[in-house]
Design a protein around this motif. Structure first.
Motif, PDB file in Angstrom:
ATOM      1  N   ALA A 218       0.831  -1.209   0.000  1.00  0.00           N
ATOM      2  CA  ALA A 218       0.000   0.000   0.000  1.00  0.00           C
ATOM      3  C   ALA A 218       0.865   1.259   0.000  1.00  0.00           C
ATOM      4  O   ALA A 218       0.598   2.235  -0.728  1.00  0.00           O
ATOM      5  CB  ALA A 218      -0.931  -0.014   1.220  1.00  0.00           C
ATOM      6  N   ASP A 219       1.939   1.236   0.809  1.00  0.00           N
ATOM      7  CA  ASP A 219       2.849   2.386   0.852  1.00  0.00           C
ATOM      8  C   ASP A 219       3.536   2.578  -0.490  1.00  0.00           C
ATOM      9  O   ASP A 219       3.699   3.716  -0.970  1.00  0.00           O
ATOM     10  CB  ASP A 219       3.889   2.183   1.957  1.00  0.00           C
ATOM     11  CG  ASP A 219       3.283   2.259   3.351  1.00  0.00           C
ATOM     12  OD1 ASP A 219       2.161   2.784   3.464  1.00  0.00           O
ATOM     13  OD2 ASP A 219       3.936   1.779   4.313  1.00  0.00           O
ATOM     14  N   ALA A 220       3.931   1.466  -1.127  1.00  0.00           N
ATOM     15  CA  ALA A 220       4.597   1.571  -2.435  1.00  0.00           C
ATOM     16  C   ALA A 220       3.638   2.125  -3.495  1.00  0.00           C
ATOM     17  O   ALA A 220       4.015   2.968  -4.320  1.00  0.00           O
ATOM     18  CB  ALA A 220       5.119   0.195  -2.856  1.00  0.00           C
ATOM     19  N   TYR A 221       2.384   1.622  -3.472  1.00  0.00           N
ATOM     20  CA  TYR A 221       1.405   2.114  -4.445  1.00  0.00           C
ATOM     21  C   TYR A 221       1.113   3.600  -4.227  1.00  0.00           C
ATOM     22  O   TYR A 221       0.991   4.379  -5.174  1.00  0.00           O
ATOM     23  CB  TYR A 221       0.123   1.296  -4.322  1.00  0.00           C
ATOM     24  CG  TYR A 221      -0.958   1.715  -5.291  1.00  0.00           C
ATOM     25  CD1 TYR A 221      -0.893   1.349  -6.642  1.00  0.00           C
ATOM     26  CD2 TYR A 221      -2.035   2.488  -4.861  1.00  0.00           C
ATOM     27  CE1 TYR A 221      -1.879   1.746  -7.533  1.00  0.00           C
ATOM     28  CE2 TYR A 221      -3.018   2.893  -5.741  1.00  0.00           C
ATOM     29  CZ  TYR A 221      -2.938   2.521  -7.087  1.00  0.00           C
ATOM     30  OH  TYR A 221      -3.909   2.930  -7.969  1.00  0.00           O
ATOM     31  N   ARG A 222       1.023   3.968  -2.941  1.00  0.00           N
ATOM     32  CA  ARG A 222       0.772   5.382  -2.640  1.00  0.00           C
ATOM     33  C   ARG A 222       1.930   6.254  -3.142  1.00  0.00           C
ATOM     34  O   ARG A 222       1.713   7.302  -3.772  1.00  0.00           O
ATOM     35  CB  ARG A 222       0.590   5.561  -1.134  1.00  0.00           C
ATOM     36  CG  ARG A 222       0.361   7.000  -0.691  1.00  0.00           C
ATOM     37  CD  ARG A 222       0.165   7.076   0.809  1.00  0.00           C
ATOM     38  NE  ARG A 222       1.247   6.429   1.522  1.00  0.00           N
ATOM     39  CZ  ARG A 222       2.449   7.004   1.740  1.00  0.00           C
ATOM     40  NH1 ARG A 222       2.688   8.222   1.272  1.00  0.00           N
ATOM     41  NH2 ARG A 222       3.372   6.364   2.412  1.00  0.00           N
ATOM     42  N   GLN A 223       3.175   5.775  -2.877  1.00  0.00           N
ATOM     43  CA  GLN A 223       4.334   6.530  -3.359  1.00  0.00           C
ATOM     44  C   GLN A 223       4.361   6.582  -4.884  1.00  0.00           C
ATOM     45  O   GLN A 223       4.711   7.608  -5.489  1.00  0.00           O
ATOM     46  CB  GLN A 223       5.612   5.900  -2.821  1.00  0.00           C
ATOM     47  CG  GLN A 223       5.778   6.025  -1.316  1.00  0.00           C
ATOM     48  CD  GLN A 223       7.024   5.319  -0.823  1.00  0.00           C
ATOM     49  OE1 GLN A 223       7.823   4.845  -1.622  1.00  0.00           O
ATOM     50  NE2 GLN A 223       7.174   5.263   0.501  1.00  0.00           N
ATOM     51  N   GLN A 224       3.951   5.451  -5.513  1.00  0.00           N
ATOM     52  CA  GLN A 224       3.912   5.411  -6.975  1.00  0.00           C
ATOM     53  C   GLN A 224       2.925   6.439  -7.519  1.00  0.00           C
ATOM     54  O   GLN A 224       3.231   7.179  -8.463  1.00  0.00           O
ATOM     55  CB  GLN A 224       3.528   4.005  -7.436  1.00  0.00           C
ATOM     56  CG  GLN A 224       3.298   3.908  -8.947  1.00  0.00           C
ATOM     57  CD  GLN A 224       2.725   2.546  -9.325  1.00  0.00           C
ATOM     58  OE1 GLN A 224       2.916   1.578  -8.626  1.00  0.00           O
ATOM     59  NE2 GLN A 224       2.031   2.507 -10.437  1.00  0.00           N
ATOM     60  N   GLU A 225       1.731   6.440  -6.903  1.00  0.00           N
ATOM     61  CA  GLU A 225       0.718   7.390  -7.360  1.00  0.00           C
ATOM     62  C   GLU A 225       1.152   8.835  -7.118  1.00  0.00           C
ATOM     63  O   GLU A 225       0.885   9.726  -7.941  1.00  0.00           O
ATOM     64  CB  GLU A 225      -0.610   7.108  -6.659  1.00  0.00           C
ATOM     65  CG  GLU A 225      -1.266   5.789  -7.066  1.00  0.00           C
ATOM     66  CD  GLU A 225      -1.596   5.758  -8.551  1.00  0.00           C
ATOM     67  OE1 GLU A 225      -2.124   6.767  -9.069  1.00  0.00           O
ATOM     68  OE2 GLU A 225      -1.297   4.733  -9.209  1.00  0.00           O
ATOM     69  N   GLU A 226       1.812   9.049  -5.986  1.00  0.00           N
ATOM     70  CA  GLU A 226       2.293  10.397  -5.705  1.00  0.00           C
ATOM     71  C   GLU A 226       3.333  10.827  -6.732  1.00  0.00           C
ATOM     72  O   GLU A 226       3.300  11.952  -7.253  1.00  0.00           O
ATOM     73  CB  GLU A 226       2.890  10.445  -4.300  1.00  0.00           C
ATOM     74  CG  GLU A 226       1.852  10.353  -3.185  1.00  0.00           C
ATOM     75  CD  GLU A 226       2.494  10.343  -1.804  1.00  0.00           C
ATOM     76  OE1 GLU A 226       3.750  10.312  -1.746  1.00  0.00           O
ATOM     77  OE2 GLU A 226       1.755  10.360  -0.799  1.00  0.00           O
TER      78      GLU A 226
END
Length: 290
Positions: A218-226
């Motif tokens: 989830a943290d990686a996806y959030r960072q990716q989206e950011e």
């Protein structure tokens, strides 16, 4: 003369026999009890040569040294009425020869009586203890009370019990087999408990790992989206800046990008010739015709 000689020889032999019957010797390891017509009249404890009345008196010798009594393993019942095999060894000594001879007469009778008394005292002590305490406990705690009680009973027999040793404590075969089965069941139960605890711990570890994995994803996806959003914003900013400097060129460039991605070897587009999509195509064809 011949008869007188034989008579003299007979008299001498009779005197010798009478003399031998009138004396007895006491060794250092012995105590002598002098009996007159079967009744004890005196005790001689000092070693040496002594005289007695022949025919009227005889002598019984009693050993001063320690004597021993031992048995094969015997069954005793504990407080839970469980059998236990005990092999014991006793050391005893005559302390009152006159009483000893009067009550017991000889070592054979003494051994039997001593064995009965020690066995009875030991049976009473073991009967107040648990099976575990008999097997694993301090044997001195068993022996000391037995020694005291047995000596109280042996005092009237002229005997002193010096020591009692428990040589071996064991279980009958049928009880031993039952104990082994119970121990095996307990070990299996303990092993199953360990397995259950291990499975529970493993489930907790897997759940924690899955939770951590989900959090990381989830943290990686959030960072990716950011990052993607930042990239899109930066691209839009660049496109906006470029559009502001030369709108016509920017429009032309964007159309070329659309052509490049839309038109391929296998792509088929069905569009009206007046579609804005062909704006630069029409412009290009018009310039060539002129």
């Amino acid at each position: 003369m011949k008869n007188r000689a034989w008579s003299l020889i007979i008299v001498v032999l009779a005197l010798l026999l009478l003399a031998s019957a009138s004396f007895y010797s006491v060794r250092m390891t012995q105590t002598a009890v002098v009996l007159q017509f079967g009744k004890a009249v005196r005790v001689v404890e000092t070693p040496g040569l002594y005289m007695k009345w022949p025919l009227m008196q005889n002598v019984a010798f009693i050993d001063k040294r320690l004597s021993s009594y031992s048995t094969q393993p015997e069954s005793f019942l504990t407080a839970e009425k469980k059998p236990v095999l005990i092999n014991f060894f006793a050391e005893w000594q005559v302390v009152n020869p006159l009483v000893f001879y009067t009550r017991l007469h000889n070592d054979v009778s003494a051994q039997s009586r001593i064995g009965d008394i020690v066995r009875s005292s030991l049976r009473g002590k073991v009967g107040k203890m648990t099976l575990e305490s008999v097997i694993q406990g301090n044997r001195k705690e068993i022996v000391d009370p037995v020694l005291v009680e047995a000596n109280q009973r042996l005092q009237s027999l002229g005997v002193r019990l010096v020591d009692v040793h428990i040589l071996q404590v064991g279980l009958p075969p049928e009880v031993l087999q039952a104990v082994y089965k119970r121990m095996e069941a307990e070990r299996k139960q303990e092993a199953n408990a360990y397995r259950s605890q291990g499975a529970a711990d493993a489930a907790k570890i897997h759940a924690s790992a899955d939770k951590e994995k989900t959090q990381i994803m989830a943290d990686a996806y959030r960072q990716q989206e950011e990052l993607k959003g930042q990239g899109d914003a930066e691209a839009a900013s660049i496109y906006g800046a470029a559009y502001g400097k030369d709108p016509a060129f920017f429009s032309f460039y964007r159309s070329l990008e659309v052509y490049r991605h839309s038109l391929g070897d296998k792509d088929i587009l069905v569009l009206s010739p007046d579609s804005p999509f062909f704006k630069y195509f029409r412009h290009s064809l018009g310039s060539t015709g002129k």
